[in-house]
Write a protein that holds these residues in place. Structure first.
Motif, PDB file in Angstrom:
ATOM      1  N   HIS A 181       0.830  -1.205   0.000  1.00 10.28           N
ATOM      2  CA  HIS A 181       0.000   0.000   0.000  1.00 10.28           C
ATOM      3  C   HIS A 181       0.862   1.251   0.000  1.00 10.28           C
ATOM      4  CE1 HIS A 181      -3.503  -2.539   1.614  1.00 10.28           C
ATOM      5  NE2 HIS A 181      -3.810  -2.127   0.397  1.00 10.28           N
ATOM      6  N   LEU A 182       1.969   1.205   0.733  1.00  8.36           N
ATOM      7  CA  LEU A 182       2.861   2.365   0.754  1.00  8.36           C
ATOM      8  C   LEU A 182       3.462   2.589  -0.633  1.00  8.36           C
ATOM      9  CD1 LEU A 182       4.518   4.639   1.952  1.00  8.36           C
ATOM     10  CD2 LEU A 182       6.014   2.962   3.038  1.00  8.36           C
ATOM     11  N   LEU A 183       3.936   1.502  -1.256  1.00  9.05           N
ATOM     12  CA  LEU A 183       4.523   1.633  -2.597  1.00  9.05           C
ATOM     13  C   LEU A 183       3.485   2.180  -3.587  1.00  9.05           C
ATOM     14  CD1 LEU A 183       6.766  -1.560  -2.821  1.00  9.05           C
ATOM     15  CD2 LEU A 183       7.539   0.823  -2.879  1.00  9.05           C
ATOM     16  N   GLU A 184       2.262   1.685  -3.474  1.00 11.23           N
ATOM     17  CA  GLU A 184       1.189   2.195  -4.340  1.00 11.23           C
ATOM     18  C   GLU A 184       0.953   3.686  -4.093  1.00 11.23           C
ATOM     19  OE1 GLU A 184      -0.784   0.998  -6.839  1.00 11.23           O
ATOM     20  OE2 GLU A 184       0.689  -0.644  -6.847  1.00 11.23           O
ATOM     21  N   TYR A 185       0.915   4.019  -2.802  1.00 11.39           N
ATOM     22  CA  TYR A 185       0.641   5.405  -2.400  1.00 11.39           C
ATOM     23  C   TYR A 185       1.686   6.373  -2.952  1.00 11.39           C
ATOM     24  CZ  TYR A 185       0.739   9.462   0.732  1.00 11.39           C
ATOM     25  OH  TYR A 185       0.798  10.734   1.234  1.00 11.39           O
ATOM     26  N   LEU A 186       2.949   5.870  -3.017  1.00 12.82           N
ATOM     27  CA  LEU A 186       4.046   6.751  -3.455  1.00 12.82           C
ATOM     28  C   LEU A 186       4.007   7.028  -4.961  1.00 12.82           C
ATOM     29  CD1 LEU A 186       7.058   5.440  -1.334  1.00 12.82           C
ATOM     30  CD2 LEU A 186       5.735   7.537  -0.989  1.00 12.82           C
ATOM     31  N   LYS A 187       3.099   6.347  -5.658  1.00 18.88           N
ATOM     32  CA  LYS A 187       3.051   6.517  -7.117  1.00 18.88           C
ATOM     33  C   LYS A 187       2.359   7.794  -7.595  1.00 18.88           C
ATOM     34  CE  LYS A 187       3.275   1.652  -8.655  1.00 18.88           C
ATOM     35  NZ  LYS A 187       2.411   0.531  -9.068  1.00 18.88           N
ATOM     36  N   TRP A 188       2.223   8.796  -6.733  1.00 18.46           N
ATOM     37  CA  TRP A 188       1.644  10.069  -7.169  1.00 18.46           C
ATOM     38  C   TRP A 188       2.465  10.605  -8.340  1.00 18.46           C
ATOM     39  CZ3 TRP A 188      -2.780  11.722  -5.034  1.00 18.46           C
ATOM     40  CH2 TRP A 188      -3.098  11.321  -3.723  1.00 18.46           C
ATOM     41  N   PRO A 189       1.802  11.147  -9.350  1.00 19.33           N
ATOM     42  CA  PRO A 189       2.597  11.782 -10.397  1.00 19.33           C
ATOM     43  C   PRO A 189       3.169  13.105  -9.894  1.00 19.33           C
ATOM     44  CG  PRO A 189       0.249  12.066 -10.845  1.00 19.33           C
ATOM     45  CD  PRO A 189       0.361  11.225  -9.601  1.00 19.33           C
ATOM     46  N   ASP A 190       4.327  13.455 -10.416  1.00 18.91           N
ATOM     47  CA  ASP A 190       4.909  14.787 -10.174  1.00 18.91           C
ATOM     48  C   ASP A 190       5.269  15.098  -8.724  1.00 18.91           C
ATOM     49  OD1 ASP A 190       4.483  15.306 -12.896  1.00 18.91           O
ATOM     50  OD2 ASP A 190       2.425  15.929 -12.452  1.00 18.91           O
ATOM     51  N   ILE A 191       5.401  14.092  -7.873  1.00 18.20           N
ATOM     52  CA  ILE A 191       5.964  14.454  -6.572  1.00 18.20           C
ATOM     53  C   ILE A 191       7.477  14.358  -6.703  1.00 18.20           C
ATOM     54  CG2 ILE A 191       3.974  13.766  -5.188  1.00 18.20           C
ATOM     55  CD1 ILE A 191       5.525  11.243  -4.429  1.00 18.20           C
TER      56      ILE A 191
END
Lengths: 568, 568
Positions: free
Chosen positions: A298-308
């Motif tokens: 879930h953390l890895l998924e969460y980190l997939k925000w574009p443009d961060i």
């Protein structure tokens, strides 16, 4: 000087080189060709050794010995397929940066590639999995050659530690005879050449760039699995304080437990980052990552925000970013980077951003799925385990389910507790031996938490149990329970091909190795058994008899309850 | 088509390629990444499979399946350190020319070298130990690409069999998702491309040269370990007849037992070639060698005569001559060479030369060292074993002591009995699994004879026992008894570092795996136990409790008595 005496002189020099650079511990497996090496270990005053007839268990035990303080440990095996059994542990040491020195005995060049017995091509046997490979020359009493083999011992040890800790392989060919008639006096130990751990300082210009980014928006610090560094917890919590940002700590980050500041520390993110309600509006502007990829999907998924803006601190030259989004790669020792950033930054962000995380963390903290049955459940076992373990315990976690369940339910506390796992290649192999290697290296209580397939895979490792103290907790759901959470569970041949239950009664295993054994069939039997195991010596096997369906049900109930709390 | 369906389509094509080239048997270990491969195996009408959670045991079991008829067997494991456990069996398959096809699942290129979980560098993982390595591409439904992956299955199987049988590795990367929602119909099997076993014909000019040498002086045929070839025993015994020369047959040559002509066959040479009285004047003019280096050290020593003409038949391009004295290297199939030489040669030598060998053979045949004790002794166990085994039995021998003791004491007979061992790398590893793989491949009784350390090393292999019939005889002298015969026995730390006794009570192992178990403490208990084991199904463990000192004493008495007989 005869050949056997030369072989021993040569081996003495190698061992003295290893010892001069700080090696103190060696793990041996039996064989004839390795005789000169074993004799030299045996008479070196600074070397202590363990032994095991299965080279695979020997290698994972060495890994466990080495993990504890990240001190180099050497392995010795005879020629042929014997060192091949080191490969899995070598891969793990490579990927998780553990210093191992692999000393394989070999037959001399004159017996290579001609069908000689127990002779295989050992050159580059470990391929790309080692930091270095050296083919030692032919033993001689030429002073320059003796100086060379001693230096090779020193060099290999240094190389196993810096710049990127990991395994180093030396292949040593010996001509017969191997056993001297009279064992001559060994030469006195030579001067030491201690290893240095020169930390990498952050690049000052990069630091200025980073500081500008971090004070300008909402950020997050994420600490994945990393080797223990006594200075890191205070450094990173100080940085989180300066930036007033959440600090997400993986179970293997070394941050969930200990006396450092926990006020911004988040451990239960796996249970809320997957929640849409939470995630909505929880987009960070920047993320600073330390260590390897975190356990939580879930953390890895969460980190997939574009443009961060993703900043990755990776001091060893590798690129541990499976999300392919690193915008700034920092080559620096983690603690030094934290301190430098703390000096350069002050928070600009309001409390709200941080509060979202800390409130979710505490909202989740008390959830336990209600259950009528007395059958043990993983969450309760883990909570009672964490609660019962004394200060300074080492908790070794198996891969597959246990590490994910610890990720969900370990929580955090001021208690000094260290969680360790073979998270380099994340295999189900060698875990019993690694755990017992840790027990041999540590004065503190060592407890392992393994699945039953993981336990089965390395039962041979239990031969180490005789002189050690440890507790091995096995979550026994008869097979690879993790697959029950994957799409494979829907397949017709799921049980046969993915679960692969062994249907073994480990009572007999416990008897074979003279382990104390508890079969826990009711949750309330667990804590007394654990207390008993911790207070008596030897190795205790605590088998937790799980009901796979109940576990799945409890886990899904837990998720529902968490989602409900987060949405309210 | 979605990715999961593509993965399966791709795997279907690969499996159909393997099957088209004759692969019928696959051994699986559990994992998620390998799901498409396992699904494809499961639905291919021609593929049968076995499974084991420990990839090391799986690989040695596959080796045992493949040895029986030298038919290719495939292995499947998931990504990470899982395939690393195949290395030792791969080395053995390489050295002993057994066709294995290694199918490792991998993560896709986009997850390589970036710290992704369970991802290691699997490219060329087995280094120089395989005949070929192929990195399969990305699954697609492009017809050309599908034809390619099917062809790769065919090609790998052919390559595992010709020109030099051995292991071949294909690494297969799969992108998630791995489990299709709906499993589509598989395409019909494609046409077969059967493997050929084109034998190598001897070079006619070389043949003339050889014939001239062989009829001109005293010669010797030596057959070392070699794969079974139904045509070889009659061909080589015919050649020995034509040349009227002794035929020295290793226990692994396939010649000691069977209905072929035994009149010139010598099996007890290890007991008389070391005798000075015999050796004096027993210098051959030429030696014709087949197969790998023989087990007997005395034979190897004996062959070290200067200036003899050594002819080596090695059909696979390797150079199996640890004595470095080959004067003529013949690249030809052994049976073809024998037949061609038989046609070209007639004996010139008198009977005397042959008689020296046959008389020594029969002089030795009846010797048994007298012994007051009822304790079991290796020689008697072996003689009773050979005597009791029914026709067409397979006898699998461990390395270290058992194969040497079989070499000394198996004798020879018209009974059809095949002796097999992992004599490529001659390791103490994987023997239980290999033996059970043989049992799975054979309709005939399969009996293994292993030392206790060898048995310990691969106890995990016993998980295969459930549905098989086999007898495992363990010579239990609590440790590496072979070292008692080596100079290391004189060392102070001999027991600790070389013998390395496990002190385990295998009664518990037998219970863990539900084996029938006999502990033989008196010699007269052995034969009834063996008869019982052979007549009942399942796996029986017959543990022979040896007295290490008595064994050494009996062995040295035997040597003395043999020397006395040979000198008289």
């Amino acid at each position: 000087m005869d050949t056997a005496a030369l072989n021993l002189l040569w081996s003495d020099q190698l061992m003295d080189g290893l010892a001069a650079a700080g090696v103190r511990r060696i793990v041996l497996s039996p064989g004839s060709r390795s005789t000169p090496l074993v004799l030299a270990v045996n008479r070196h005053p600074k070397l202590r050794h363990w032994q095991h007839p299965d080279e695979r268990s020997a290698a994972f035990f060495a890994l466990g010995l080495a993990i504890h303080q990240r001190q180099p440990v050497a392995l010795i095996a005879t020629s042929g397929s014997a060192p091949a059994h080191w490969l899995a542990a070598t891969i793990e040491a490579n990927r998780s940066h553990v210093p191992l020195i692999l000393l394989s005995a070999d037959r001399p060049p004159g017996l290579q590639a001609c069908g000689s017995n127990q002779t295989i091509d050992q050159v580059h046997l470990f391929g790309t999995q080692v930091r270095g490979f050296y083919q030692a020359g032919t033993p001689t009493d030429d002073p320059q050659a003796l100086a060379h083999i001693r230096r090779l011992g020193i060099q290999a040890t240094h190389q196993a530690l810096w710049p990127a800790p990991g395994p180093v392989h030396i292949n040593l060919a010996f001509q017969e005879p191997l056993t001297p008639h009279r064992i001559a006096q060994r030469t006195l130990p030579g001067p030491s050449v201690p290893t240095s751990h020169s930390p990498v300082q952050p690049d000052p210009r990069q630091l200025q760039r980073l500081a500008r980014v971090m004070i300008s928006g909402r950020g997050l610090i994420v600490c994945g699995p990393m080797p223990q560094d006594a200075k890191f917890p205070s450094a990173v919590t100080r940085l989180a304080g300066q930036l007033n940002c959440p600090l997400l700590a993986d179970p293997l980050s070394g941050l969930r437990f200990g006396s450092h500041d926990h006020s911004r520390l988040i451990s239960r993110y796996d249970s809320f980052l997957g929640n849409d309600h939470f995630r909505h509006g929880a987009r960070p502007d920047w993320v600073l990552r330390f260590g390897a990829a975190p356990v939580s999907k879930h953390l890895l998924e969460y980190l997939k925000w574009p443009d961060i803006h993703l900043v990755l601190c990776a001091p060893w030259g590798d690129w541990p970013d499976p999300l392919h989004q690193t915008g700034e790669m920092v080559r620096a020792a983690p603690a030094l980077l934290c301190n430098a950033l703390s000096d350069a930054c002050t928070a600009s962000e309001t409390q709200t951003w941080l509060q979202g995380f800390t409130q979710a963390e505490s909202a989740i903290a008390d959830i336990t799925a209600p259950c009528e049955s007395a059958t043990p459940r993983e969450q309760v076992v883990i909570e009672e385990l964490i609660d019962t373990l004394p200060d300074d315990s080492l908790l070794f976690s198996g891969n597959s389910l246990p590490i994910r369940q610890l990720d969900s339910w370990s929580g955090q506390a001021a208690k000094r507790l260290r969680i360790i796992a073979n998270r380099g290649a994340s295999g189900i192999d060698g875990n019993v031996s690694t755990l017992l290697g840790l027990a041999a290296a540590s004065e503190q209580p060592v407890v392992g938490l393994l699945g039953d397939l993981t336990f089965f895979h390395d039962m041979n490792g239990l031969l180490f149990a005789r002189e050690l103290d440890a507790v091995i907790i096995v979550f026994n759901n008869d097979g690879g329970g993790i697959f029950g959470l994957l799409p494979q569970a829907e397949l017709e041949t799921f049980e046969q091909h993915w679960l692969m239950p062994t249907h073994l009664d480990f009572t007999h295993t416990a008897r074979l190795y003279a382990l104390e054994h508890y079969r826990i069939e009711r949750q309330d039997q667990f804590r007394p058994a654990l207390r008993k195991a911790l207070s008596t010596g030897g190795v205790t096997l605590i088998e937790i008899m799980l009901d796979r369906k109940l576990s799945l049900f409890a886990q899904s109930r837990y998720r529902q309850m968490a989602d409900l709390k987060l949405s309210s």
